[in-house]
Design a protein around this motif. Structure first.
Motif, PDB file in Angstrom:
ATOM      1  N   ARG A   1       0.739  -1.225   0.028  1.00  0.00           N
ATOM      2  CA  ARG A   1       0.095   0.007   0.021  1.00  0.00           C
ATOM      3  C   ARG A   1       0.970   1.187  -0.213  1.00  0.00           C
ATOM      4  O   ARG A   1       0.086   2.462  -0.126  1.00  0.00           O
ATOM      5  N   PHE A   2       2.294   0.937   0.137  1.00  0.00           N
ATOM      6  CA  PHE A   2       3.082   2.396   0.289  1.00  0.00           C
ATOM      7  C   PHE A   2       3.700   2.627  -1.141  1.00  0.00           C
ATOM      8  O   PHE A   2       4.149   1.593  -1.735  1.00  0.00           O
ATOM      9  N   LYS A   3       3.439   3.972  -1.616  1.00  0.00           N
ATOM     10  CA  LYS A   3       4.230   4.365  -2.824  1.00  0.00           C
ATOM     11  C   LYS A   3       5.675   4.635  -2.547  1.00  0.00           C
ATOM     12  O   LYS A   3       6.217   4.946  -1.705  1.00  0.00           O
ATOM     13  N   TRP A   4       6.304   3.679  -3.489  1.00  0.00           N
ATOM     14  CA  TRP A   4       7.960   3.625  -3.355  1.00  0.00           C
ATOM     15  C   TRP A   4       8.456   4.216  -4.463  1.00  0.00           C
ATOM     16  O   TRP A   4       8.101   4.069  -5.476  1.00  0.00           O
ATOM     17  N   THR A   5       9.569   5.380  -4.257  1.00  0.00           N
ATOM     18  CA  THR A   5       9.998   6.153  -5.255  1.00  0.00           C
ATOM     19  C   THR A   5      11.340   5.291  -5.738  1.00  0.00           C
ATOM     20  O   THR A   5      12.289   5.149  -4.643  1.00  0.00           O
ATOM     21  N   ARG A   6      11.818   5.175  -6.909  1.00  0.00           N
ATOM     22  CA  ARG A   6      12.937   4.694  -7.257  1.00  0.00           C
ATOM     23  C   ARG A   6      14.019   5.793  -7.440  1.00  0.00           C
ATOM     24  O   ARG A   6      13.602   6.961  -8.106  1.00  0.00           O
ATOM     25  N   LEU A   7      15.287   5.800  -6.764  1.00  0.00           N
ATOM     26  CA  LEU A   7      15.960   7.085  -7.061  1.00  0.00           C
ATOM     27  C   LEU A   7      16.987   6.802  -7.959  1.00  0.00           C
ATOM     28  O   LEU A   7      17.126   5.637  -8.398  1.00  0.00           O
TER      29      LEU A   7
END
Length: 163
Positions: free
Chosen positions: A116-122
């Motif tokens: 459910r958590f939005k994950w950002t790729r760096l």
């Protein structure tokens, strides 16, 4: 092992690494030891050693898991195994980090709801865009003073925004 099983193992090790304040590379070693033990060898009965860190990173990239890979400048996926796990999670998902710090939920509850958590790729492209956005918020005058557009950031008082 299926990709969903691998993802569940990685998520469990990621949250465990946050709880124990481990470096992200150690989390990766624990994950690989469970999924592909040939890449990790144990010395003195307890210490885990990786002979080829590049092979370990290539193995993790080949799995294509979520919540562990970043994007390179050319768009290829890569594993960044530097820094503590808490910083790794905080830089990619602030809400998850706040949830872990609040200590309201158990590790099992968090692992079950991690999707459910939005994950950002760096990566360099993302960091370049972030730096560009920060530069646009600041303006310099002829005396090298910085003016920050504080009203522009707050759309509640902006008359050009339809409310």
């Amino acid at each position: 092992m299926s990709n969903a099983d691998m993802q569940a193992i990685w998520d469990r090790h990621l949250i465990d690494g946050w709880d124990r304040n481990l470096p992200i590379f150690v989390v990766a070693i624990h994950f690989v030891r469970e999924t592909n033990p040939e890449l990790v060898r144990v010395v003195d009965g307890w210490r885990e050693v990786v002979d080829d860190p590049a092979a370990l990173a290539d193995y993790i990239v080949s799995l294509g898991l979520r919540r562990c890979l970043d994007k390179d400048a050319d768009g290829t996926l890569r594993f960044n195994g530097r820094g503590p796990t808490r910083a790794f999670i905080d830089s990619r998902c602030k809400r998850l980090s706040n949830c872990l710090w609040s200590d309201k939920f158990t590790a099992e509850q968090i692992v079950q709801n991690l999707h459910r958590f939005k994950w950002t790729r760096l990566g360099p492209a993302v960091l370049k865009e972030t730096a560009k956005n920060r530069r646009e918020d600041k303006k310099f005058d002829n005396r090298d003073r910085i003016f920050v557009n504080a009203k522009q950031r707050d759309k509640r008082t902006d008359w050009q925004t339809t409310k």
